[in-house]
Design a protein around this motif. Sequence first.
Motif, PDB file in Angstrom:
ATOM      1  N   VAL A 163       0.835  -1.207   0.000  1.00 52.32           N
ATOM      2  CA  VAL A 163       0.000   0.000   0.000  1.00 52.32           C
ATOM      3  C   VAL A 163       0.873   1.262   0.000  1.00 52.32           C
ATOM      4  O   VAL A 163       0.587   2.235  -0.696  1.00 52.32           O
ATOM      5  N   THR A 164       1.949   1.226   0.780  1.00 53.51           N
ATOM      6  CA  THR A 164       2.866   2.367   0.798  1.00 53.51           C
ATOM      7  C   THR A 164       3.461   2.593  -0.582  1.00 53.51           C
ATOM      8  O   THR A 164       3.543   3.720  -1.074  1.00 53.51           O
ATOM      9  N   TRP A 165       3.856   1.497  -1.220  1.00 56.08           N
ATOM     10  CA  TRP A 165       4.427   1.592  -2.560  1.00 56.08           C
ATOM     11  C   TRP A 165       3.430   2.243  -3.539  1.00 56.08           C
ATOM     12  O   TRP A 165       3.783   3.095  -4.338  1.00 56.08           O
ATOM     13  N   GLU A 166       2.157   1.857  -3.400  1.00 54.43           N
ATOM     14  CA  GLU A 166       1.154   2.351  -4.339  1.00 54.43           C
ATOM     15  C   GLU A 166       0.819   3.827  -4.142  1.00 54.43           C
ATOM     16  O   GLU A 166       0.630   4.552  -5.113  1.00 54.43           O
ATOM     17  N   TYR A 167       0.679   4.275  -2.889  1.00 51.46           N
ATOM     18  CA  TYR A 167       0.027   5.565  -2.656  1.00 51.46           C
ATOM     19  C   TYR A 167       0.918   6.688  -2.135  1.00 51.46           C
ATOM     20  O   TYR A 167       0.453   7.810  -1.996  1.00 51.46           O
ATOM     21  N   THR A 168       2.198   6.399  -1.811  1.00 53.67           N
ATOM     22  CA  THR A 168       3.046   7.480  -1.331  1.00 53.67           C
ATOM     23  C   THR A 168       3.154   8.594  -2.374  1.00 53.67           C
ATOM     24  O   THR A 168       3.047   9.776  -2.054  1.00 53.67           O
ATOM     25  N   GLY A 169       3.324   8.205  -3.628  1.00 49.13           N
ATOM     26  CA  GLY A 169       3.494   9.200  -4.683  1.00 49.13           C
ATOM     27  C   GLY A 169       2.270  10.068  -4.877  1.00 49.13           C
ATOM     28  O   GLY A 169       2.381  11.279  -5.089  1.00 49.13           O
ATOM     29  N   TYR A 170       1.112   9.463  -4.767  1.00 43.01           N
ATOM     30  CA  TYR A 170      -0.144  10.216  -4.897  1.00 43.01           C
ATOM     31  C   TYR A 170      -0.234  11.271  -3.807  1.00 43.01           C
ATOM     32  O   TYR A 170      -0.509  12.448  -4.077  1.00 43.01           O
ATOM     33  N   ASN A 171       0.040  10.861  -2.564  1.00 41.33           N
ATOM     34  CA  ASN A 171       0.005  11.828  -1.462  1.00 41.33           C
ATOM     35  C   ASN A 171       1.086  12.892  -1.613  1.00 41.33           C
ATOM     36  O   ASN A 171       0.848  14.063  -1.325  1.00 41.33           O
ATOM     37  N   MET A 172       2.246  12.468  -2.086  1.00 39.83           N
ATOM     38  CA  MET A 172       3.335  13.426  -2.317  1.00 39.83           C
ATOM     39  C   MET A 172       2.883  14.527  -3.282  1.00 39.83           C
ATOM     40  O   MET A 172       3.132  15.706  -3.059  1.00 39.83           O
ATOM     41  N   ILE A 173       2.181  14.120  -4.361  1.00 40.56           N
ATOM     42  CA  ILE A 173       1.762  15.091  -5.371  1.00 40.56           C
ATOM     43  C   ILE A 173       0.735  16.070  -4.805  1.00 40.56           C
ATOM     44  O   ILE A 173       0.805  17.279  -5.047  1.00 40.56           O
ATOM     45  N   ILE A 174      -0.205  15.545  -3.996  1.00 41.84           N
ATOM     46  CA  ILE A 174      -1.197  16.419  -3.359  1.00 41.84           C
ATOM     47  C   ILE A 174      -0.486  17.465  -2.476  1.00 41.84           C
ATOM     48  O   ILE A 174      -0.774  18.651  -2.541  1.00 41.84           O
ATOM     49  N   LEU A 175       0.478  16.981  -1.666  1.00 45.11           N
ATOM     50  CA  LEU A 175       1.173  17.882  -0.744  1.00 45.11           C
ATOM     51  C   LEU A 175       2.075  18.845  -1.506  1.00 45.11           C
ATOM     52  O   LEU A 175       2.167  20.034  -1.189  1.00 45.11           O
ATOM     53  N   TYR A 176       2.715  18.334  -2.545  1.00 44.20           N
ATOM     54  CA  TYR A 176       3.614  19.180  -3.340  1.00 44.20           C
ATOM     55  C   TYR A 176       2.823  20.296  -4.022  1.00 44.20           C
ATOM     56  O   TYR A 176       3.238  21.461  -4.031  1.00 44.20           O
ATOM     57  N   ALA A 177       1.646  19.934  -4.577  1.00 40.99           N
ATOM     58  CA  ALA A 177       0.810  20.945  -5.234  1.00 40.99           C
ATOM     59  C   ALA A 177       0.413  22.025  -4.238  1.00 40.99           C
ATOM     60  O   ALA A 177       0.411  23.216  -4.568  1.00 40.99           O
ATOM     61  N   ALA A 178       0.106  21.614  -2.999  1.00 36.51           N
ATOM     62  CA  ALA A 178      -0.257  22.599  -1.978  1.00 36.51           C
ATOM     63  C   ALA A 178       0.932  23.488  -1.627  1.00 36.51           C
ATOM     64  O   ALA A 178       0.791  24.700  -1.440  1.00 36.51           O
ATOM     65  N   LEU A 179       2.125  22.882  -1.554  1.00 32.78           N
ATOM     66  CA  LEU A 179       3.323  23.672  -1.239  1.00 32.78           C
ATOM     67  C   LEU A 179       3.595  24.732  -2.305  1.00 32.78           C
ATOM     68  O   LEU A 179       3.977  25.850  -2.010  1.00 32.78           O
ATOM     69  N   ARG A 180       3.374  24.350  -3.581  1.00 27.36           N
ATOM     70  CA  ARG A 180       3.629  25.284  -4.671  1.00 27.36           C
ATOM     71  C   ARG A 180       2.697  26.469  -4.615  1.00 27.36           C
ATOM     72  O   ARG A 180       2.963  27.508  -5.193  1.00 27.36           O
ATOM     73  N   ALA A 181       1.544  26.301  -3.957  1.00 25.98           N
ATOM     74  CA  ALA A 181       0.533  27.359  -3.967  1.00 25.98           C
ATOM     75  C   ALA A 181       0.664  28.305  -2.774  1.00 25.98           C
ATOM     76  O   ALA A 181      -0.120  29.225  -2.630  1.00 25.98           O
ATOM     77  N   ILE A 182       1.689  28.073  -1.915  1.00 23.98           N
ATOM     78  CA  ILE A 182       1.874  28.969  -0.769  1.00 23.98           C
ATOM     79  C   ILE A 182       2.327  30.334  -1.285  1.00 23.98           C
ATOM     80  O   ILE A 182       3.272  30.422  -2.065  1.00 23.98           O
TER      81      ILE A 182
END
Lengths: 305, 285
Positions: free
Chosen positions: A175-194
């Motif tokens: 599960v970690t292998w599958e979804y870490t990247g998805y969560n990373m992208i959500i968080l990264y997109a939020a970081l870019r919008a600060i």
Amino acid sequence: MSTVTTNTIPRRARRAQARQAASGYLFVAPFLVVFLAMLVLPLLYAAYLSLFKEQLIGGTTFAGLDNYRRALTDDQLVEGVVRVGKFFLLQVPLMLGLALFFALALDSGVLRLARVFRLGIFVPYAVPSVVATLMWGYLYGPDFGPIAQLADKLGVTAPKFLSDDLMLGSLANVVTWEYTGYNMIILYAALRAIPSELYEAAAVDGAGAWRTAWSVKIPAIRPALMLALIFSVIGSFQLFNEPNLLQRLAPNVIANSYTPNLYAYSLAFTSQEVNYAAAVSFLLGLVIVVVSYAFLLIGNRRRAS
Amino acid sequence: MTRRRPRSTLLFLAMLAFLVYFLLPLFWLVVASTKTTGDLFNSFGLWFSGDFSLLSNARETLTYDGGVYSRWLLNTAVYAVVSAGGAALLAALGGYGFAKYKFRGNGLLFNAVLGSIMVPATALAIPTYLLFSKVGLVNTPWAIILPSLVSPFGLYLMRVYTEEAVPDSLIEAARIDGASEFRIFWQVALRLLAPGLVTVLLFTLVATWNNYFLPLIMLNDPSLYPVTVGLANWSSQAQAGGGATGGLLSLVVTGSLLSVIPLIAAFLMLQRYWQSGLATGGVKQ
């Protein structure tokens, strides 16, 4: 708009308002219709079904809350819920911690080849969980699996990934292998919008990279973190695909009640206990809503203080 | 004014180790797809060996059992494209409606939808199955498509995105020009909503493409299966059959590889859009 005459404008404005409201309803209607039919209706139907009982003699009879009483004292169900609860505590902090670390690393500007890392870590999300589990199943394999082969070459024994002790960890890994990247992208997109003013303020205050990450970036993306957390609660408690597929490799380790969802499935389709399965599904949904809501409350209270 | 910051080698090496972890299974899949069934068992799993049989494996995967895999691939594509297109359109219409119109119950309805994000899809699947079997929808493509049309997260994203990307003044100007409300949405707003729409489209596409539980429950005719259920079936046959169906193993591996390629390609191609679409959705609450 400015008022020209006192009498006609309000009426015209009112009419415009009514027209607006009507258009609004028209825009949201298609979604709401499907929403009602595919989400609300099945939920109500599950609630309804869960109040009945099917008996060999007498057919289907009203049973009140009997199914729920049975569920709350059903050891197999309770064990399953505890198991996915344990899974959640083990897997989610690891996954979200990694995702946050990766997102901050990508956003820091000090990482070479950031685009390559971003895509490479995200790619597993595009892999169906069936394929992901089949792949890891082969990698875990005790005889021909590459990990076992490698360990053999090095003269050590590989861990027994599909054994009773390690199965939960092996599932957590998939599960970690599958979804870490998805969560990373959500968080990264939020970081870019600060907004950059926040960084300027932090720099004026003399904050370094770590300090900025901890005191500016992470609080600023709290909503995105909460969203990722809620999705993870849902994902953990409704775990099905991965245990269902690994069950074929280790039938003695993964029983039909290994996770609540696996249990509901086997109740409905193997034992034909449709009404009880509906009650179990409904209860599982309730557990998820309560846990998610508790996290939302904690998250909001923290922000308020 | 961008100042070049020093690059961190330590961070780079740590990330490299993680990248290996995330790509290794896929590397294994590519390597394994090039092997014959015999070599799958007899050679080292993480490197090529023996004959290079990728093409013959692919040919056999696509034609085995009367080409049933090709059929699954086609089914998956149809389910995913129709569901994702429908879900994205419904979410765009609804999100735009919630963002730009005042009507009674706006806030309440939106919050109800938002709250339903917490309702797990699989807890719904069994009741939906029972409901569908009552009305005769079980074992039809609609059993997969209809439940996939609801995307509460998509609606949320589209509403936030509309607020950011479609200025009120533009709608007002189009109204003064005499355009109807629907025409304003179709010809003015939708263009501005493109990145948000691509994001919702892509994520619902993945959700349907990868869906396993729902089709497993709803379908029992193999000619209606999506790739996920078909592969799981082949895989359990290969494990159960031993020697007789052992040849299926290389088909499972090659079929897995073939099923992964389209989505990865879609993400790569549409990268620019979905990443900017997510950037808006991730911060607002």
